[in-house]
Design a protein around this motif. Structure first.
Motif, short mmCIF file in Angstrom:
data_model
loop_
_atom_site.label_atom_id
_atom_site.label_comp_id
_atom_site.label_asym_id
_atom_site.label_seq_id
_atom_site.Cartn_x
_atom_site.Cartn_y
_atom_site.Cartn_z
N ASP A 117 0.83 -1.22 0.00
CA ASP A 117 0.00 0.00 0.00
C ASP A 117 0.87 1.26 0.00
OD1 ASP A 117 0.69 -0.60 2.71
OD2 ASP A 117 -0.88 0.75 3.41
N GLU A 118 2.06 1.19 0.60
CA GLU A 118 2.98 2.34 0.57
C GLU A 118 3.47 2.58 -0.87
OE1 GLU A 118 4.49 1.28 5.10
OE2 GLU A 118 5.80 0.83 3.40
N ILE A 119 3.76 1.48 -1.55
CA ILE A 119 4.20 1.59 -2.95
C ILE A 119 3.08 2.21 -3.79
CG2 ILE A 119 4.79 0.25 -5.02
CD1 ILE A 119 6.35 -1.67 -3.19
N GLU A 120 1.88 1.72 -3.56
CA GLU A 120 0.73 2.22 -4.33
C GLU A 120 0.52 3.72 -4.11
OE1 GLU A 120 -3.93 1.16 -4.58
OE2 GLU A 120 -2.60 -0.40 -3.83
N CYS A 121 0.66 4.14 -2.85
CA CYS A 121 0.49 5.57 -2.55
C CYS A 121 1.58 6.42 -3.20
CB CYS A 121 0.57 5.81 -1.04
SG CYS A 121 -0.87 5.26 -0.16
N CYS A 122 2.78 5.87 -3.27
CA CYS A 122 3.93 6.67 -3.70
C CYS A 122 4.15 6.67 -5.21
CB CYS A 122 5.18 6.15 -2.98
SG CYS A 122 6.37 7.44 -2.61
N VAL A 144 13.16 -5.09 -6.15
CA VAL A 144 11.95 -4.37 -5.71
C VAL A 144 11.63 -3.27 -6.72
CG1 VAL A 144 10.95 -2.88 -3.94
CG2 VAL A 144 12.23 -4.92 -3.26
N ALA A 145 12.64 -2.49 -7.10
CA ALA A 145 12.40 -1.42 -8.08
C ALA A 145 11.94 -2.02 -9.41
CB ALA A 145 13.67 -0.59 -8.28
N ALA A 146 12.60 -3.08 -9.84
CA ALA A 146 12.26 -3.67 -11.14
C ALA A 146 10.85 -4.26 -11.14
CB ALA A 146 13.29 -4.73 -11.51
N ASN A 147 10.56 -5.06 -10.13
CA ASN A 147 9.23 -5.70 -10.10
C ASN A 147 8.12 -4.67 -9.94
OD1 ASN A 147 10.26 -8.73 -8.28
ND2 ASN A 147 10.41 -8.22 -10.41
N THR A 148 8.41 -3.58 -9.22
CA THR A 148 7.39 -2.55 -9.03
C THR A 148 7.14 -1.79 -10.32
OG1 THR A 148 8.03 -2.29 -6.73
CG2 THR A 148 6.76 -0.50 -7.70
N VAL A 149 8.20 -1.28 -10.93
CA VAL A 149 8.02 -0.47 -12.14
C VAL A 149 7.46 -1.34 -13.28
CG1 VAL A 149 9.23 0.81 -13.95
CG2 VAL A 149 9.75 1.25 -11.54
N LEU A 150 8.02 -2.52 -13.45
CA LEU A 150 7.60 -3.36 -14.58
C LEU A 150 6.34 -4.16 -14.26
CD1 LEU A 150 11.15 -4.65 -15.60
CD2 LEU A 150 9.82 -2.84 -16.70
N ASP A 151 5.92 -4.08 -13.00
CA ASP A 151 4.71 -4.78 -12.55
C ASP A 151 4.76 -6.27 -12.88
OD1 ASP A 151 2.27 -5.07 -11.37
OD2 ASP A 151 1.10 -4.43 -13.11
#
Ligand code: URA
Length: 206
Positions: A117-122, A144-151
């Motif tokens: 949820d922190e990632i989603e907010c930010c 973490v950065a890769a999986n988040t940005v590339l979903d």
């Protein structure tokens, strides 16, 4: 097309800080620095917006500020940051040539991983930064950065060593400097990745 980042992002289109509202990166900084979108606002010392060239062709994206970054309000200024500086220097870049930021702008307590949820907010802040900077290349540091940005949920082994075309950007993934400090054997992979970044950047200039 940079604008495509905002497709399917209902939070970005409905929040009052919509991308169109920001004149430039300084304006975005002013309007984001007191962010209270998630619980990390309560424990941070500083909102770590990011820094570097506001017109950079390369944006370097890490995970989240650590203790030193939280104290100084600047990204990658601790041990990992010193290594990142050396990595950039090795391919002929300084911090001022690129823009450096994180997925999460506030330090998670005890350096725990950011929660979903922190990632989603930010993420709208990062997406808006990218929309304003309009880089050609993203260098994503760590899984973490890769999986988040590339979903996605792909492993570092699958993600690194190639250029991934994503949302109008050429994306290169490599190990996070903190991981390299723990596992120096991975440095040679990182070296291959950043050499590829440099040669791709040079190709784009010609
Ligand atoms: N690690 C990160 O991912 N980002 C920083 O800014 C510092 C350490």
């Amino acid at each position: 097309m940079q604008g495509s980042l905002f497709e399917n992002d209902s939070s970005a289109s409905t929040q009052k800080e919509s991308p169109a509202k920001f004149r430039d990166l300084s304006d975005l900084y002013e309007q984001s620095k007191n962010c209270t979108r998630c619980r990390l606002a309560a424990t941070r010392t500083n909102f770590v917006f990011g820094e570097g060239n506001p017109e950079a062709q390369i944006v370097v994206i890490g995970e989240a500020p650590g203790a030193e970054e939280d104290t100084q309000g600047r990204p990658f200024v601790g041990r990992s940051g010193k290594l990142l500086d050396k990595i950039l220097e090795a391919i002929g870049f300084s911090r001022d040539d690129v823009f450096i930021c994180n997925i999460i702008k506030c330090r998670p307590p005890e350096n725990r991983n950011p929660l979903s949820d922190e990632i989603e907010c930010c993420m709208p802040w990062l997406k808006t930064q990218l929309q304003l900077i309009k880089p050609k290349i993203l260098l994503l540091l760590g899984r973490v950065a890769a999986n988040t940005v590339l979903d996605n949920k792909q492993s570092m082994g699958n993600l690194r060593g190639k250029i991934i075309r994503w949302s109008g950007y050429d994306v290169i993934v490599t190990y996070h400097p903190a991981a390299l400090l723990r596992n120096p054997n991975w440095k040679r992979h990182c070296w291959e990745d950043v050499k590829m970044l440099r040669s791709h950047y040079d190709t784009l200039q010609s």
